[in-house]
Design a protein around this motif. Structure first.
Motif, PDB file in Angstrom:
ATOM      1  N   LEU A 167      34.338  46.665  43.436  1.00 21.72           N
ATOM      2  CA  LEU A 167      35.103  45.937  42.425  1.00 21.72           C
ATOM      3  C   LEU A 167      35.999  44.887  43.063  1.00 21.72           C
ATOM      4  O   LEU A 167      36.134  43.761  42.547  1.00 21.72           O
ATOM      5  CB  LEU A 167      35.938  46.929  41.600  1.00 21.72           C
ATOM      6  N   TRP A 170      33.803  42.052  44.076  1.00 17.40           N
ATOM      7  CA  TRP A 170      33.360  41.276  42.906  1.00 17.40           C
ATOM      8  C   TRP A 170      34.476  40.368  42.399  1.00 17.40           C
ATOM      9  O   TRP A 170      34.225  39.229  41.991  1.00 17.40           O
ATOM     10  CB  TRP A 170      32.925  42.254  41.809  1.00 17.40           C
ATOM     11  N   SER A 174      34.309  36.333  42.187  1.00 23.86           N
ATOM     12  CA  SER A 174      34.238  35.918  40.786  1.00 23.86           C
ATOM     13  C   SER A 174      34.861  34.537  40.606  1.00 23.86           C
ATOM     14  O   SER A 174      35.624  34.067  41.457  1.00 23.86           O
ATOM     15  CB  SER A 174      34.976  36.935  39.901  1.00 23.86           C
ATOM     16  N   LEU A 323      31.337  51.691  35.983  1.00 19.53           N
ATOM     17  CA  LEU A 323      31.841  50.521  36.698  1.00 19.53           C
ATOM     18  C   LEU A 323      32.405  50.902  38.057  1.00 19.53           C
ATOM     19  O   LEU A 323      32.152  50.225  39.063  1.00 19.53           O
ATOM     20  CB  LEU A 323      32.907  49.821  35.855  1.00 19.53           C
ATOM     21  N   VAL A 328      28.994  46.680  38.501  1.00 13.09           N
ATOM     22  CA  VAL A 328      29.099  45.933  37.255  1.00 13.09           C
ATOM     23  C   VAL A 328      27.804  45.992  36.456  1.00 13.09           C
ATOM     24  O   VAL A 328      27.824  46.179  35.226  1.00 13.09           O
ATOM     25  CB  VAL A 328      29.485  44.472  37.554  1.00 13.09           C
TER      26      VAL A 328
END
Length: 431
Positions: A167, A170, A174, A323, A328
């Motif tokens: 996470l 990501w 992002s 998650l 994702v």
């Protein structure tokens, strides 16, 4: 002839003398009254005219205002009664929730008890067998869930760490332009907040112990209430009817079975819908490789007893677990599965399973769940909708019963040859 004329003269003279004496007496009486009143003649006495009655003050108020006032004070009385009832329920909400949950469980188990009783078992033995089997199934499910959680706890911690790292990566990649320093600052702030809130965490833990004690007490009350309702429910209902006034007793007695059928249909339908939701979502997240698929399925099953809110909350838990542990893409796939199951429930399961038995508007469902949650937390949200469904059934039946009684009261004089203005004496049983 001279004698007759002399006699007539004497009669005339006597009459004249008598008239003079009466005139003198009247003149003397008037003189005495003038002397007493100071020389004024007394006024003539006239007969009193009848007094007109004062107008009714209510007639001066417009009709619409009178109707609003009549409806207003009745509404205030009802609001006061509801407020007092809610205060009483709030003070003993643990007992009320335990009894309502016992009613729901009884509605699920009572057909089994009746079937065993018709097969030859006594009522007490049938109740004992059904209760023992039901509680045994619940105990096995709870044990299986705890076993799954403990068995996957070690691997889950490692997956959680990997999921947090994924996470984090990501977020860095992002388009939100999140930097590693910002993520570290958020983690440091969370750590500092946990360190400075030790006393609050401790008090929350103590409150959790109190809540756990209340939950255990409520479970014991629910078990005992369920046993007595299964064994002696009919006599309990007959005793409850004795508290109702005699004139209203026939309507309430006929509304009771209908309310019980509505409650039974709601409990069965909700259990079937919750089982299908838990099965489909659980199988979906199992094939997607999400850990703790069985415990999540049990949570979804239990959460589905709270209409609307429970399904959303349980689906969110499944998405968050996916998650954190799988990334994702897997979380998006779990979200897709949850949405598909929710669409199946809303457009197929709910109308066909619950639509015919429980006719409650969706707005009433939302308001009932919100009110129950505010009054009694999660337990209030669970029991709010079945209570609204039962009240809706009872009110509709009582209105229909009152209409039938009114039509019967109008039809009886015509059948018996009595006038429309003469009352007809009937007992409640005859109506």
């Amino acid at each position: 002839m001279p004698r007759i004329h002399g006699w007539l003269d004497r009669v005339k003279n006597g009459a004249a003398t008598l008239g003079e004496r009466r005139a003198q007496a009247r003149a003397g009486h008037v003189a005495d009254q003038e002397a007493m009143t100071g020389g004024e003649r007394p006024a003539e006495i006239r007969p009193a005219r009848p007094r007109k009655p004062d107008p009714d003050p209510a007639a001066a108020v417009p009709w619409s205002v009178r109707v609003a006032a009549e409806a207003g004070w009745r509404f205030l009385v009802l609001a006061a009664a509801v407020w007092v009832l809610m205060r009483v329920i709030g003070s003993v909400r643990l007992v009320v929730l335990a009894f309502v949950v016992a009613l729901l469980i009884t509605a699920l188990l009572e057909p089994t008890v009746s079937r065993l009783h018709r097969s030859g078992l006594s009522r007490g033995l049938a109740t004992a067998v059904t209760a023992i089997c039901g509680f045994l199934v619940l105990g096995l499910v709870a044990w299986f869930v705890v076993w799954q959680v403990l068995d996957n706890l070690d691997s889950l911690s490692g997956r959680l760490q990997d999921g947090v790292e994924q996470l984090k990566q990501w977020l860095l990649d992002s388009p939100f332009h999140v930097t590693e320093q910002q993520i570290n600052d958020v983690a440091k702030n969370l750590s500092d907040a946990i360190g400075t809130s030790t006393s609050q965490i401790t008090s929350t833990g103590l409150q959790g112990v109190t809540v756990l004690a209340e939950v255990l007490t409520g479970m014991l009350l629910t078990m005992f209430s369920t046993l007595f309702l299964l064994y002696d429910g009919r006599r309990i209902w007959q005793w409850t009817l004795k508290l109702v006034p005699a004139e209203a007793r026939p309507g309430v007695a006929s509304a009771g079975p209908r309310a019980w059928r509505t409650l039974t249909a709601y409990a069965r339908g909700t259990m079937i819908v919750a089982f299908i939701d838990a099965l489909f979502i659980g199988v979906g997240i199992y094939f997607l490789g999400v850990p703790l698929a069985v415990p999540i399925g049990v949570v979804i099953f239990l959460s589905s007893f709270v209409p609307l809110v429970g399904a959303v909350a349980s689906g969110a838990i499944a998405v968050v677990v996916a998650l954190v542990t799988q990334g994702v893409f897997t979380a998006l796939m779990v979200l897709l599965v949850v949405l598909l199951v929710q669409q199946l429930e809303g457009h197929v399961l709910q109308p066909f399973i619950l639509g015919q038995a429980v006719r409650v508007h969706p707005l009433a469902v939302v308001l009932a769940v919100a009110t129950g949650g505010l009054v009694a937390g999660i337990g209030g949200a669970v029991v709010a909708v079945p209570l609204v469904a039962v009240v809706n059934t009872v009110v509709g039946h009582l209105r229909a019963h009152a209409g039938e009684e009114e039509q019967g009261a109008k039809a009886v004089p015509a059948l018996e040859g009595e006038g429309p203005g003469q009352p007809v004496d009937r007992t409640p049983d005859e109506s």
